[in-house]
Write a protein that holds these residues in place. Sequence first.
Motif, PDB file in Angstrom:
ATOM      1  N   GLY A  49      44.291  39.751  28.682  1.00 59.77           N
ATOM      2  CA  GLY A  49      43.870  41.062  28.178  1.00 59.77           C
ATOM      3  C   GLY A  49      44.893  42.132  28.462  1.00 59.77           C
ATOM      4  O   GLY A  49      45.164  43.003  27.615  1.00 59.77           O
ATOM      5  N   GLU A  50      45.495  42.079  29.635  1.00 59.24           N
ATOM      6  CA  GLU A  50      46.522  43.044  30.018  1.00 59.24           C
ATOM      7  C   GLU A  50      47.714  42.961  29.074  1.00 59.24           C
ATOM      8  O   GLU A  50      48.253  43.986  28.634  1.00 59.24           O
ATOM      9  CB  GLU A  50      46.956  42.741  31.452  1.00 59.24           C
ATOM     10  CG  GLU A  50      47.921  43.722  32.067  1.00 59.24           C
ATOM     11  CD  GLU A  50      48.228  43.361  33.509  1.00 59.24           C
ATOM     12  OE1 GLU A  50      49.188  42.604  33.735  1.00 59.24           O
ATOM     13  OE2 GLU A  50      47.499  43.817  34.410  1.00 59.24           O
ATOM     14  N   ALA A  61      41.978  42.920  23.052  1.00 60.51           N
ATOM     15  CA  ALA A  61      42.024  43.207  24.485  1.00 60.51           C
ATOM     16  C   ALA A  61      40.669  43.678  24.995  1.00 60.51           C
ATOM     17  O   ALA A  61      40.209  43.254  26.067  1.00 60.51           O
ATOM     18  CB  ALA A  61      43.092  44.264  24.773  1.00 60.51           C
ATOM     19  N   GLN A  62      40.006  44.555  24.244  1.00 58.11           N
ATOM     20  CA  GLN A  62      38.680  45.059  24.619  1.00 58.11           C
ATOM     21  C   GLN A  62      37.678  43.911  24.738  1.00 58.11           C
ATOM     22  O   GLN A  62      36.920  43.820  25.716  1.00 58.11           O
ATOM     23  CB  GLN A  62      38.195  46.070  23.577  1.00 58.11           C
ATOM     24  CG  GLN A  62      36.783  46.575  23.800  1.00 58.11           C
ATOM     25  CD  GLN A  62      36.691  47.584  24.922  1.00 58.11           C
ATOM     26  OE1 GLN A  62      37.397  48.585  24.912  1.00 58.11           O
ATOM     27  NE2 GLN A  62      35.828  47.328  25.896  1.00 58.11           N
ATOM     28  N   GLU A  63      37.673  43.037  23.754  1.00 59.65           N
ATOM     29  CA  GLU A  63      36.753  41.901  23.759  1.00 59.65           C
ATOM     30  C   GLU A  63      37.026  40.991  24.956  1.00 59.65           C
ATOM     31  O   GLU A  63      36.092  40.574  25.655  1.00 59.65           O
ATOM     32  CB  GLU A  63      36.899  41.125  22.451  1.00 59.65           C
ATOM     33  CG  GLU A  63      35.963  39.936  22.324  1.00 59.65           C
ATOM     34  CD  GLU A  63      36.144  39.200  20.998  1.00 59.65           C
ATOM     35  OE1 GLU A  63      35.727  38.028  20.926  1.00 59.65           O
ATOM     36  OE2 GLU A  63      36.699  39.798  20.062  1.00 59.65           O
ATOM     37  N   THR A  64      38.288  40.699  25.202  1.00 62.65           N
ATOM     38  CA  THR A  64      38.666  39.803  26.302  1.00 62.65           C
ATOM     39  C   THR A  64      38.305  40.397  27.654  1.00 62.65           C
ATOM     40  O   THR A  64      37.662  39.750  28.491  1.00 62.65           O
ATOM     41  CB  THR A  64      40.178  39.510  26.247  1.00 62.65           C
ATOM     42  OG1 THR A  64      40.500  38.877  25.007  1.00 62.65           O
ATOM     43  CG2 THR A  64      40.602  38.595  27.403  1.00 62.65           C
ATOM     44  N   THR A  83      37.656  42.109  40.083  1.00 66.87           N
ATOM     45  CA  THR A  83      36.809  42.942  39.219  1.00 66.87           C
ATOM     46  C   THR A  83      37.432  44.322  39.035  1.00 66.87           C
ATOM     47  O   THR A  83      37.463  44.868  37.923  1.00 66.87           O
ATOM     48  CB  THR A  83      35.402  43.074  39.819  1.00 66.87           C
ATOM     49  OG1 THR A  83      34.881  41.782  40.122  1.00 66.87           O
ATOM     50  CG2 THR A  83      34.465  43.788  38.858  1.00 66.87           C
ATOM     51  N   LEU A  84      37.942  44.885  40.130  1.00 71.32           N
ATOM     52  CA  LEU A  84      38.571  46.204  40.070  1.00 71.32           C
ATOM     53  C   LEU A  84      39.833  46.182  39.216  1.00 71.32           C
ATOM     54  O   LEU A  84      40.132  47.154  38.510  1.00 71.32           O
ATOM     55  CB  LEU A  84      38.895  46.692  41.483  1.00 71.32           C
ATOM     56  CG  LEU A  84      37.682  46.938  42.390  1.00 71.32           C
ATOM     57  CD1 LEU A  84      38.149  47.322  43.792  1.00 71.32           C
ATOM     58  CD2 LEU A  84      36.777  48.024  41.820  1.00 71.32           C
ATOM     59  N   ARG A  85      40.571  45.090  39.257  1.00 69.00           N
ATOM     60  CA  ARG A  85      41.771  44.974  38.409  1.00 69.00           C
ATOM     61  C   ARG A  85      41.384  45.020  36.929  1.00 69.00           C
ATOM     62  O   ARG A  85      42.078  45.639  36.111  1.00 69.00           O
ATOM     63  CB  ARG A  85      42.504  43.668  38.711  1.00 69.00           C
ATOM     64  CG  ARG A  85      43.234  43.634  40.033  1.00 69.00           C
ATOM     65  CD  ARG A  85      43.955  42.314  40.211  1.00 69.00           C
ATOM     66  NE  ARG A  85      44.409  42.129  41.575  1.00 69.00           N
ATOM     67  CZ  ARG A  85      45.016  41.042  42.036  1.00 69.00           C
ATOM     68  NH1 ARG A  85      45.242  40.029  41.211  1.00 69.00           N
ATOM     69  NH2 ARG A  85      45.388  40.954  43.294  1.00 69.00           N
ATOM     70  N   THR A  86      40.295  44.355  36.606  1.00 69.36           N
ATOM     71  CA  THR A  86      39.851  44.364  35.212  1.00 69.36           C
ATOM     72  C   THR A  86      39.409  45.757  34.798  1.00 69.36           C
ATOM     73  O   THR A  86      39.703  46.210  33.681  1.00 69.36           O
ATOM     74  CB  THR A  86      38.714  43.351  35.008  1.00 69.36           C
ATOM     75  OG1 THR A  86      39.155  42.061  35.447  1.00 69.36           O
ATOM     76  CG2 THR A  86      38.313  43.258  33.543  1.00 69.36           C
TER      77      THR A  86
END
Length: 332
Positions: A49-50, A61-64, A83-86
């Motif tokens: 996603g990144e 990217a939004q979906e992933t 989780t915070l990285r996402t």
Amino acid sequence: ESTLLVAKSLSGKGDFLASESQSRTLAKRAGSALGQQHPLTLESRRHLGEVLILLARYEEAQETLSEVLRLQKESLGSDHEFTLRTLANLAVLHEQEGNYSEATSVVRKVVETRRRLLGNSHPHTLDAMHKLGIYLTKQGEYAEAKGVLQECLDIKRRVFGQATLSEVALASVLQGEGRLNEAKAIVEKAVANLSENSGERHPTTLAVKDYLAELIRIGGNYEEALKLLNEVVNVRRERLGDQHPDTLSALRGLANVRYSQRRYGQAEKIYDEVITVARRVLGEEHPFTVGIAHNLVAVYIVTDRLDEAEPLCREVAEKQTKLLGPSHAFTV
């Protein structure tokens, strides 16, 4: 895990397509062998996603990232670093889509959680603070941005001895306050440091060069600005293609220089090319697209084409008010 490290290394070097391929392959293999909620699977998909953000494929990217975030909250919890990285990736996505308010809101949560769990001096906390300062600056919230960035800068200097990118972010605040010479001196030093440590063609080096060229243009040294921008455009076209937002940004810089030189025909030609691509890739209401439209209004006015300028000017004002609010400096 070695495949993921390779993917991250490729991304760090600016080879986003190869990084995407590695991340996608690893996510598929890890999902089959370890399960969809395994940390390696989720981290591979998060990195995918990144990279998709870097490739300006925002919908994918939004979906992933949204799916990864849902699974991480279920399996790891809301406070887990993965989780915070996402969440931080989603904040970047909101920024790229022009939703600075949402980006700021999301990254504030990341900053608060990392301060609580990791402390103020942890690199992950500092990274989130840096992003928060940038998003505040883009909204014209210079006082709060300066406070956040200065705190970040002071901690980085004390703990790590240097803080190049935080210095560049603080320079953008100084520019917003009209302190151009101070901002330019900071960014020139940053370009030198990045060129030596990361290389002339590294994406981060190019991004700071792009910004330096704009400061140089504002200062009136047009030939020097053109030299820098042509270098950036050539590398970005080679690595990212003609339609990538970073390439478009550098092309807009070239047009801005031509406008400053009163070469309005050349400027308009580039603006037209850029806005055509931006409307297709980023959308009509993206801040970058609106900004190019504003540039075209200026060209129409100085070339006495008020019949073309007036409707486009109204359109720009409406979109800026929607994006930034009626009291933002750009709207006013």
